[in-house]
Write a protein that holds these residues in place. Sequence first.
Motif, PDB file in Angstrom:
ATOM      1  N   THR A   1       0.850  18.402  -9.246  1.00  0.00           N
ATOM      2  CA  THR A   1       1.870  17.370  -9.162  1.00  0.00           C
ATOM      3  C   THR A   1       2.068  16.781 -10.559  1.00  0.00           C
ATOM      4  N   LEU A   2       3.332  16.658 -10.950  1.00  0.00           N
ATOM      5  CA  LEU A   2       3.692  16.146 -12.266  1.00  0.00           C
ATOM      6  C   LEU A   2       4.476  14.846 -12.149  1.00  0.00           C
ATOM      7  N   ARG A   3       4.334  14.018 -13.143  1.00  0.00           N
ATOM      8  CA  ARG A   3       5.086  12.760 -13.254  1.00  0.00           C
ATOM      9  C   ARG A   3       6.399  13.067 -13.949  1.00  0.00           C
ATOM     10  N   ILE A   4       7.500  12.610 -13.360  1.00  0.00           N
ATOM     11  CA  ILE A   4       8.830  12.793 -13.942  1.00  0.00           C
ATOM     12  C   ILE A   4       9.251  11.454 -14.560  1.00  0.00           C
ATOM     13  N   PRO A   5       9.505  11.457 -15.879  1.00  0.00           N
ATOM     14  CA  PRO A   5       9.912  10.187 -16.516  1.00  0.00           C
ATOM     15  C   PRO A   5      11.266   9.725 -16.006  1.00  0.00           C
ATOM     16  N   GLN A   6      11.406   8.439 -15.861  1.00  0.00           N
ATOM     17  CA  GLN A   6      12.664   7.861 -15.386  1.00  0.00           C
ATOM     18  C   GLN A   6      13.303   7.070 -16.519  1.00  0.00           C
ATOM     19  N   GLY A   7      14.603   7.180 -16.570  1.00  0.00           N
ATOM     20  CA  GLY A   7      15.321   6.389 -17.565  1.00  0.00           C
ATOM     21  C   GLY A   7      15.850   7.159 -18.712  1.00  0.00           C
TER      22      GLY A   7
ATOM     23  N   ARG B   1      15.101  19.281 -22.054  1.00  0.00           N
ATOM     24  CA  ARG B   1      14.370  18.003 -22.010  1.00  0.00           C
ATOM     25  C   ARG B   1      12.951  18.162 -21.464  1.00  0.00           C
ATOM     26  N   TYR B   2      12.470  19.419 -21.339  1.00  0.00           N
ATOM     27  CA  TYR B   2      11.127  19.645 -20.813  1.00  0.00           C
ATOM     28  C   TYR B   2      10.033  18.920 -21.600  1.00  0.00           C
ATOM     29  N   PRO B   3      10.182  18.711 -22.944  1.00  0.00           N
ATOM     30  CA  PRO B   3       9.122  17.983 -23.652  1.00  0.00           C
ATOM     31  C   PRO B   3       8.902  16.561 -23.106  1.00  0.00           C
ATOM     32  N   GLU B   4       9.934  15.959 -22.527  1.00  0.00           N
ATOM     33  CA  GLU B   4       9.779  14.619 -21.948  1.00  0.00           C
ATOM     34  C   GLU B   4       8.811  14.652 -20.760  1.00  0.00           C
ATOM     35  N   ILE B   5       8.908  15.693 -19.954  1.00  0.00           N
ATOM     36  CA  ILE B   5       7.997  15.824 -18.813  1.00  0.00           C
ATOM     37  C   ILE B   5       6.596  16.123 -19.319  1.00  0.00           C
TER      38      ILE B   5
ATOM     39  N   MET C   1       0.847  -1.167   0.000  1.00  0.00           N
ATOM     40  CA  MET C   1       0.000   0.000   0.000  1.00  0.00           C
ATOM     41  C   MET C   1       0.897   1.236   0.000  1.00  0.00           C
ATOM     42  N   ALA C   2       0.596   2.182  -0.880  1.00  0.00           N
ATOM     43  CA  ALA C   2       1.353   3.426  -0.966  1.00  0.00           C
ATOM     44  C   ALA C   2       0.376   4.595  -0.914  1.00  0.00           C
ATOM     45  N   ILE C   3       0.842   5.709  -0.364  1.00  0.00           N
ATOM     46  CA  ILE C   3       0.014   6.907  -0.265  1.00  0.00           C
ATOM     47  C   ILE C   3       0.813   8.089  -0.793  1.00  0.00           C
ATOM     48  N   TRP C   4       0.171   8.908  -1.626  1.00  0.00           N
ATOM     49  CA  TRP C   4       0.786  10.129  -2.142  1.00  0.00           C
ATOM     50  C   TRP C   4      -0.043  11.310  -1.660  1.00  0.00           C
ATOM     51  N   ASP C   5       0.666  12.382  -1.300  1.00  0.00           N
ATOM     52  CA  ASP C   5       0.007  13.596  -0.835  1.00  0.00           C
ATOM     53  C   ASP C   5      -0.059  14.608  -1.966  1.00  0.00           C
ATOM     54  N   PHE C   6      -1.164  15.342  -2.005  1.00  0.00           N
ATOM     55  CA  PHE C   6      -1.386  16.377  -3.015  1.00  0.00           C
ATOM     56  C   PHE C   6      -1.822  17.653  -2.318  1.00  0.00           C
ATOM     57  N   VAL C   7      -1.783  18.765  -3.033  1.00  0.00           N
ATOM     58  CA  VAL C   7      -2.248  20.041  -2.495  1.00  0.00           C
ATOM     59  C   VAL C   7      -3.758  20.066  -2.653  1.00  0.00           C
TER      60      VAL C   7
ATOM     61  N   ALA D   1       0.276  -5.700 -16.447  1.00  0.00           N
ATOM     62  CA  ALA D   1       1.570  -6.147 -16.961  1.00  0.00           C
ATOM     63  C   ALA D   1       2.595  -6.083 -15.840  1.00  0.00           C
ATOM     64  N   PRO D   2       3.419  -7.097 -15.703  1.00  0.00           N
ATOM     65  CA  PRO D   2       4.439  -7.031 -14.654  1.00  0.00           C
ATOM     66  C   PRO D   2       5.406  -5.882 -14.912  1.00  0.00           C
ATOM     67  N   ALA D   3       5.723  -5.152 -13.861  1.00  0.00           N
ATOM     68  CA  ALA D   3       6.643  -4.026 -13.984  1.00  0.00           C
ATOM     69  C   ALA D   3       8.064  -4.547 -14.172  1.00  0.00           C
ATOM     70  N   ALA D   4       8.816  -3.889 -15.038  1.00  0.00           N
ATOM     71  CA  ALA D   4      10.195  -4.302 -15.298  1.00  0.00           C
ATOM     72  C   ALA D   4      11.027  -4.200 -14.028  1.00  0.00           C
ATOM     73  N   ALA D   5      10.911  -3.093 -13.353  1.00  0.00           N
ATOM     74  CA  ALA D   5      11.591  -2.897 -12.076  1.00  0.00           C
ATOM     75  C   ALA D   5      10.597  -2.230 -11.145  1.00  0.00           C
ATOM     76  N   ALA D   6      10.580  -2.636  -9.928  1.00  0.00           N
ATOM     77  CA  ALA D   6       9.615  -2.095  -8.973  1.00  0.00           C
ATOM     78  C   ALA D   6      10.022  -0.696  -8.532  1.00  0.00           C
ATOM     79  N   ALA D   7      10.180   0.183  -9.494  1.00  0.00           N
ATOM     80  CA  ALA D   7      10.584   1.558  -9.200  1.00  0.00           C
ATOM     81  C   ALA D   7       9.384   2.354  -8.706  1.00  0.00           C
ATOM     82  N   GLN D   8       9.616   3.146  -7.682  1.00  0.00           N
ATOM     83  CA  GLN D   8       8.579   4.030  -7.185  1.00  0.00           C
ATOM     84  C   GLN D   8       8.418   5.164  -8.194  1.00  0.00           C
ATOM     85  N   PRO D   9       7.187   5.609  -8.428  1.00  0.00           N
ATOM     86  CA  PRO D   9       6.997   6.742  -9.334  1.00  0.00           C
ATOM     87  C   PRO D   9       7.714   7.976  -8.788  1.00  0.00           C
ATOM     88  N   LEU D  10       8.214   8.804  -9.674  1.00  0.00           N
ATOM     89  CA  LEU D  10       8.855  10.049  -9.282  1.00  0.00           C
ATOM     90  C   LEU D  10       7.914  11.186  -9.648  1.00  0.00           C
ATOM     91  N   PHE D  11       7.425  11.896  -8.630  1.00  0.00           N
ATOM     92  CA  PHE D  11       6.499  12.998  -8.816  1.00  0.00           C
ATOM     93  C   PHE D  11       7.137  14.279  -8.311  1.00  0.00           C
TER      94      PHE D  11
END
Length: 168
Positions: free
Chosen positions: A162-168, A139-143, A1-7, A107-117
Amino acid sequence: MAIWDFVKDAGKSLFGSEAEAQEAPAQAPAAAPAPQSDTDRKVAALKAELSALGLTGKDVHLTLRGDTVVISGKARDQETLEKLILAVGNIKGIAHVELAEGAGTEAPAAAAAQPLFHTVRKGETLSAIAQQYLGKASRYPEIFEANKPMLSHPDKIYPGQTLRIPQG
């Protein structure tokens, strides 16, 4: 179980004001079905928003507990799951998004990486955020792409979002 906080007081106004919610049942015709509870109305609005964004899944379910949305079931993939979290968390009135026990992706996740927000602060731009996380402002277009369809234009971000930051 994971919890994320927002404004809680930032984001898209989807629920209307308390006054509007209280007036709505009084305006309903006599032959109308029984009015929905405020919680049911808000969950329906959240589901409609996810549907409009193309983020629905056959096994994704939402539960609202006060200012917390609980996501249960399975999203298509990790990217879709992260976008689901952001889409409901960036709604005015939502302070927390919780992933229920056993929820995740089909789909199984490739790596159990936590999302980066990242929560946008006053005066920030996607370029500045890209510089901070990706090492280059260009690299802002990636975000921007990582946050579609919630973002319609790279310049349309706001403090508290809150924005999602791509990893990799």
